[in-house]
Design a protein around this motif. Sequence first.
Motif, PDB file in Angstrom:
ATOM      1  N   HIS A   1      -2.641  85.070  -9.622  1.00 28.52           N
ATOM      2  CA  HIS A   1      -2.208  85.264 -10.999  1.00 28.52           C
ATOM      3  C   HIS A   1      -0.710  85.526 -11.046  1.00 28.52           C
ATOM      4  CE1 HIS A   1      -2.980  89.507  -9.740  1.00 28.52           C
ATOM      5  NE2 HIS A   1      -1.901  89.736 -10.472  1.00 28.52           N
ATOM      6  N   ALA A   2      -0.088  85.099 -12.134  1.00 30.18           N
ATOM      7  CA  ALA A   2       1.324  85.383 -12.356  1.00 30.18           C
ATOM      8  C   ALA A   2       1.473  86.828 -12.803  1.00 30.18           C
ATOM      9  CB  ALA A   2       1.885  84.436 -13.407  1.00 30.18           C
ATOM     10  N   ASP A   3       2.690  87.325 -12.791  1.00 32.33           N
ATOM     11  CA  ASP A   3       2.941  88.713 -13.163  1.00 32.33           C
ATOM     12  C   ASP A   3       3.024  88.839 -14.682  1.00 32.33           C
ATOM     13  OD1 ASP A   3       3.439  91.391 -12.972  1.00 32.33           O
ATOM     14  OD2 ASP A   3       5.576  91.171 -12.482  1.00 32.33           O
ATOM     15  N   VAL A   4       1.904  88.544 -15.338  1.00 32.84           N
ATOM     16  CA  VAL A   4       1.819  88.621 -16.795  1.00 32.84           C
ATOM     17  C   VAL A   4       0.527  89.328 -17.173  1.00 32.84           C
ATOM     18  CG1 VAL A   4       3.197  86.547 -17.208  1.00 32.84           C
ATOM     19  CG2 VAL A   4       0.726  86.332 -16.882  1.00 32.84           C
ATOM     20  N   THR A   5       0.498  89.898 -18.355  1.00 32.34           N
ATOM     21  CA  THR A   5      -0.669  90.666 -18.771  1.00 32.34           C
ATOM     22  C   THR A   5      -1.900  89.785 -18.955  1.00 32.34           C
ATOM     23  OG1 THR A   5       0.029  90.450 -21.087  1.00 32.34           O
ATOM     24  CG2 THR A   5       0.717  92.440 -19.915  1.00 32.34           C
ATOM     25  N   SER A   6      -1.684  88.500 -19.210  1.00 34.19           N
ATOM     26  CA  SER A   6      -2.817  87.603 -19.455  1.00 34.19           C
ATOM     27  C   SER A   6      -3.494  87.149 -18.171  1.00 34.19           C
ATOM     28  CB  SER A   6      -2.348  86.371 -20.243  1.00 34.19           C
ATOM     29  OG  SER A   6      -1.351  85.664 -19.521  1.00 34.19           O
ATOM     30  N   GLY A   7      -2.926  87.474 -17.011  1.00 33.01           N
ATOM     31  CA  GLY A   7      -3.497  87.002 -15.750  1.00 33.01           C
ATOM     32  C   GLY A   7      -3.112  85.564 -15.512  1.00 33.01           C
ATOM     33  N   PHE A   8      -4.038  84.636 -15.701  1.00 35.28           N
ATOM     34  CA  PHE A   8      -3.677  83.221 -15.671  1.00 35.28           C
ATOM     35  C   PHE A   8      -2.866  82.920 -16.931  1.00 35.28           C
ATOM     36  CE2 PHE A   8      -7.898  83.057 -13.332  1.00 35.28           C
ATOM     37  CZ  PHE A   8      -7.297  83.086 -12.074  1.00 35.28           C
ATOM     38  N   LEU A   9      -1.914  82.026 -16.828  1.00 32.78           N
ATOM     39  CA  LEU A   9      -0.986  81.781 -17.936  1.00 32.78           C
ATOM     40  C   LEU A   9      -1.725  81.403 -19.215  1.00 32.78           C
ATOM     41  CD1 LEU A   9       1.917  79.936 -16.075  1.00 32.78           C
ATOM     42  CD2 LEU A   9       1.631  82.372 -16.555  1.00 32.78           C
ATOM     43  N   ASN A  10      -1.196  81.912 -20.329  1.00 30.67           N
ATOM     44  CA  ASN A  10      -1.933  81.848 -21.589  1.00 30.67           C
ATOM     45  C   ASN A  10      -1.987  80.477 -22.236  1.00 30.67           C
ATOM     46  OD1 ASN A  10       0.653  81.579 -22.625  1.00 30.67           O
ATOM     47  ND2 ASN A  10       0.763  83.653 -23.418  1.00 30.67           N
ATOM     48  N   TYR A  11      -1.202  79.498 -21.775  1.00 25.59           N
ATOM     49  CA  TYR A  11      -1.256  78.169 -22.381  1.00 25.59           C
ATOM     50  C   TYR A  11      -2.441  77.358 -21.850  1.00 25.59           C
ATOM     51  CZ  TYR A  11       0.503  75.889 -18.148  1.00 25.59           C
ATOM     52  OH  TYR A  11       0.632  75.414 -16.868  1.00 25.59           O
ATOM     53  N   LEU A  12      -3.038  77.817 -20.761  1.00 21.38           N
ATOM     54  CA  LEU A  12      -4.170  77.104 -20.176  1.00 21.38           C
ATOM     55  C   LEU A  12      -5.440  77.403 -20.972  1.00 21.38           C
ATOM     56  CD1 LEU A  12      -3.402  77.880 -16.436  1.00 21.38           C
ATOM     57  CD2 LEU A  12      -3.143  75.656 -17.563  1.00 21.38           C
ATOM     58  N   PRO A  13      -6.230  76.380 -21.307  1.00 18.91           N
ATOM     59  CA  PRO A  13      -7.464  76.603 -22.073  1.00 18.91           C
ATOM     60  C   PRO A  13      -8.378  77.596 -21.361  1.00 18.91           C
ATOM     61  CG  PRO A  13      -6.934  74.265 -21.981  1.00 18.91           C
ATOM     62  CD  PRO A  13      -5.996  74.949 -21.025  1.00 18.91           C
TER      63      PRO A  13
END
Length: 325
Positions: free
Chosen positions: A86-98
């Motif tokens: 996962h990237a270092d973002v709160t959404s885990g996997f990037l949020n643009y991915l379905p």
Amino acid sequence: MTLRSIRPRALAAVSLSAVAALTLAACGSSDDSGSDTDSASGSTRTVKTAMGDVKVKEAPERVVVLDTAELDSALTLGVKPVGATHADVTSGFLNYLPKDQVAGIEDVGQMMTPNLEAIAALKPDLILTSKVRHGDKYAELSEIAPTVMTENTGYPWKENFQVHAEALGKEAEAEMVADGYADHVADVTKALGGKEKVAATEVNMVRFVEGADIRIYGRKNYIATILADVGLGRPAITDKAKDGFSYDVSPEKIDLADADVVFHSTYGDPKKAKETQTTGSGLWKNMDAVKNGKVFAVDDQLWIQGIGYTAADKILGELHKSLAK
């Protein structure tokens, strides 16, 4: 300016619709010039990688990806990995991915510190990543499964995508994806007035980064390639970018980022990234792009971190919407 032929192209969905037919043809074929036969694992192919030639299964079934570009590539090509960092973002996997496409993918740790035990537990038959991210872990990863590394990430994303497609046995799907992207690029350029008009519009991409200076993106990074594909002009400041990547400035020099159009994103906390301070300053408000209403905040996860055809397709749609105003 509008063009009826322009519509959001979900490249991943498009490629998925053709996966069944193409996979049936590919799975039964092993006469590729890079193919070989291994008595233990069946049909294999040899992929040229940043770490040398690597033999992989003709049609890998349990794939682990260790960076955002590799995740975008796999999903775009109709392959759902069994595991991903996962990237270092709160959404885990990037949020643009379905969400339906990433549902069920096992999280194997933060991108730069993948959990090798978790990866091994998934019993992968292919690992995709890059030397710049995990070259120091190549020996350990290779003991788990054949590991295909590109040299770098970002700027050479199209070339990397082809390596990913070869490793996954998805060359036919990759050609369809690249052709669809080229058609979308041509549609956007036409809708925005054609090549000459588009080239006369100078665009800057600014990124506010927590713990770092403000980045004015140069010509050698992922987002720059998309702007170049559409044919948009870039201001002279971009040529000062270190290694072509970015020219970094303090909030006191943000006026250097002025252009006909300015897109900006933020990585991390807006205050700690100096976005709040900068966009509230007189220097920012006096930029021509700001006064002309040609400044657009965009999603950092999509525009900067995604790095792939599915992300690029969505960015093209946003470029068209913003620049047509």
